[in-house]
Enzyme design. Structure first.
Site, PDB file in Angstrom:
ATOM      1  CB  SER A  52      -0.702  -0.067   1.204  1.00 48.92           C
ATOM      2  OG  SER A  52      -1.820   0.635   1.042  1.00 48.92           O
TER       3      SER A  52
ATOM      4  CG  ASP B 132      -6.203  -3.323  -3.623  1.00 47.71           C
ATOM      5  OD1 ASP B 132      -6.702  -2.581  -2.796  1.00 47.71           O
ATOM      6  OD2 ASP B 132      -4.794  -2.856  -3.251  1.00 47.71           O
TER       7      ASP B 132
ATOM      8  CG  HIS C 275      -4.949  -3.381  -0.094  1.00 45.46           C
ATOM      9  ND1 HIS C 275      -4.131  -2.632  -0.684  1.00 45.46           N
ATOM     10  CD2 HIS C 275      -4.740  -2.063   0.954  1.00 45.46           C
ATOM     11  CE1 HIS C 275      -3.833  -1.108  -0.244  1.00 45.46           C
ATOM     12  NE2 HIS C 275      -3.649  -1.523   0.744  1.00 45.46           N
TER      13      HIS C 275
END
Ligand SMILES: *[C@@H]1O[C@H](CO)[C@@H](O)[C@H](O)[C@H]1NC(C)=O
Ligand SMILES: *[C@@H]1O[C@H](CO)[C@@H](O)[C@H](O)[C@H]1NC(C)=O
Ligand SMILES: *[C@@H]1O[C@H](CO)[C@@H](O)[C@H](O)[C@H]1NC(C)=O
Ligand SMILES: *[C@@H]1O[C@H](CO)[C@@H](O)[C@H](O)[C@H]1NC(C)=O
Ligand SMILES: *[C@@H]1O[C@H](CO)[C@@H](O)[C@H](O)[C@H]1NC(C)=O
Length: 473
Positions: free
Chosen positions: A138, A391, A416
């Site tokens: 991320s 995601d 994710h």
């Protein structure tokens, strides 16, 4: 959505997962508050976690670049590094990003004014870290990639998982993010589920238009405090939108406690509840949503009531909101193709909201492009970008190979940073392949490096940073 929301990459639950699976030694390193000026010599203690159980002399350092939150939770949810450390005899280090967790440059004053908060930036954070093979998911994945780009002599390579480095102006259409969430709900949850959500926004606004309706919704959804003002309606809509986004983000095939405790395949669970509810009118629709929400808010059956403002007052979010107001300007919008309420991207409004909240304005929308090169990745090397196509953040990800040294892999059914999680019996073939790809890439980088830095007898040719074990002191 009538007002601008600061969309967190992750919305954290405030409590840590109960069972801590991975152990570390906690250490601190003294770093400058400001790496880039000569006006301040202030320093602070940056926290990092070290596990040296697999490390052997001349093994690499596997370095996790931190995230917008306390590092503990990420360290517990990045089992991939532990799974492969024995093979590489690697030292494992998880660094905490400045201004998060306990790494506060000005202690409890850090968040009190722009004077203190101004040293919160990705650039300062990168300068806190060196050397290594970088890992991150991320925002952490963005940092891992940028660390390699900015400090190629100290960082051998980067595994950048679910890193939305192109979620910026003119690099990605602003509607892509919500479009993916919609597709995930339509594809995995069925049409009725996404249609119910799509229809819910005007139902909410119409039911909540008077006091009786506000209090009805508050009861139906077990809210901790009754909706009162019209502004509260926007808040509840944001809260719902964020929950849908989060469910899609952490739609793993087994039960996890990453954001909140959740069952396996939470999108399917959530939509299963909606689909099983044969509602006939507005209140029925709102009831169906209320029941389904418990999949996310009450999996442990211990939540007393739902606090729609909860994510706003925790430290992790506050830091990310500040970054979203300075350098991480990620344009987002939705239109009638999406199951979300329509919203435009309005930079000026966004900037005004930032000024109201933090007393700062974004310098402009191009900072990450100017600072980190935008789509010009070809000058760098040794980065693997991986993205799960389920995601929402894959909207801003690198989904195709740029050069033979800037590689992209996709995990079609992945959520994710699925690939950074530890191996699990429920893993899909695609995530297993992604992890093998990572291992091969690291092998290759180390092989090239060793070829260049050691002579034929295995003797070290140069003095350099990769085998520097200062971090162990
Ligand atoms: C490092 O992690 C391994 C595997 O989880 C664990 O067995 C070991 O005790 C840890 N070492 C330290 C120093 O915490
Ligand atoms: C930091 O700067 C101040 C003011 O210039 C000076 O008095 C102080 O000795 C410096 N501290 C260190 C550790 O260099
Ligand atoms: C910060 O902590 C100190 C000591 O713990 C306390 O005296 C002070 O009031 C706190 N300041 C703020 C702004 O919370
Ligand atoms: C959570 O579940 C428990 C047990 O079913 C229930 O008593 C409680 O009201 C639920 N909380 C929320 C917020 O829905
Ligand atoms: C990128 O190239 C590698 C081979 O080096 C290949 O395995 C991979 O599938 C390619 N990525 C994409 C997204 O096509």
């Amino acid at each position: 959505m009538q007002y601008v929301i600061f969309l967190s990459l992750l919305v954290f639950s405030s409590t840590l997962t109960k069972d801590l699976k991975y152990a570390f030694d906690t250490k601190y390193i003294e770093v400058p508050v400001d790496h880039f000026s000569f006006t301040s010599n202030l320093t602070f203690k940056l926290r990092y976690l070290v596990n040296d159980s697999f490390y052997e002399s001349r093994g690499p350092i596997f370095f996790y670049t931190g995230n917008e939150g306390s590092i503990d939770m990420f360290a517990q949810n990045t089992g991939f590094m532990f799974d492969i450390a024995p093979r590489f005899k690697a030292l494992i280090v998880f660094a905490e990003h400045r201004y998060y967790g306990t790494s506060l440059p000005f202690g409890n004053l850090s968040y009190t004014s722009p004077k203190y908060l101004g040293y919160l930036s990705s650039g300062q954070a990168l300068a806190d870290y060196l050397p290594v093979i970088a890992f991150g998911g991320s925002y952490g994945g963005m940092l891992a990639a940028w660390l390699r780009m900015k400090y190629p002599s100290s960082v051998l390579g980067a595994i950048a998982s679910s890193a939305p480095i192109w979620q910026f102006k003119n690099l990605t259409p602003c509607e892509n993010f919500y479009r993916i969430v919609t597709n995930v709900f339509e594809g995995l949850g069925g049409e009725k589920c996404s249609e119910t959500i799509r229809n819910s926004w005007k139902v909410i606004r119409s039911v909540a238009s008077d006091d009786a309706g506000k209090s009805k919704i508050s009861t139906l959804w077990n809210l901790c405090s009754t909706l009162k003002k019209d502004e509260d309606i926007n808040k509840v809509i944001d809260w719902l939108s964020n929950i849908y986004i989060n469910i899609a983000m952490v739609n793993y095939p087994y039960s996890t406690s990453f954001l909140v405790p959740l069952p396996a395949n939470p999108v399917r669970e959530f939509c299963g509840k909606i689909n099983s509810y044969n509602y006939k009118d507005n209140i029925g629709l709102l009831t169906a949503i209320g029941q389904a929400l418990e999949v996310y808010t009450n999996y442990t059956k211990t939540t007393k009531c739902n606090d729609i403002g909860k994510t706003a007052d925790n430290l992790g979010d506050a830091g990310w909101n500040f970054q979203s107001c300075t350098e991480m300007i990620m344009p987002m919008c939705s239109n009638s193709f999406d199951m979300f309420e329509n919203s435009n991207w309005d930079f000026h409004k966004y900037s005004d909201d930032c000024y109201k909240e933090f007393g700062v304005r974004p310098r402009d929308e191009d900072v990450p492009i100017l600072e980190y090169g935008g789509k010009e990745l070809k000058y760098s090397s040794n980065i693997v970008f991986s993205n799960g196509l389920m995601d929402p953040w894959s909207s801003g990800g690198v989904l195709s190979n740029i050069t033979t040294k800037i590689l992209a892999i996709v995990i079609p059914d992945g959520a994710h940073h699925f690939d950074l999680r530890a191996a699990n019996e429920q893993d899909t073939g695609t995530v297993k392949s992604a992890r093998i790809f990572h291992v091969d890439a690291i092998e290759h980088w180390l092989y090239r490096y060793r070829l260049e830095h050691f002579d034929s007898l295995g003797k070290y040719k140069y003095q350099d940073t990769f085998y520097n074990t200062n971090l162990l002191d």
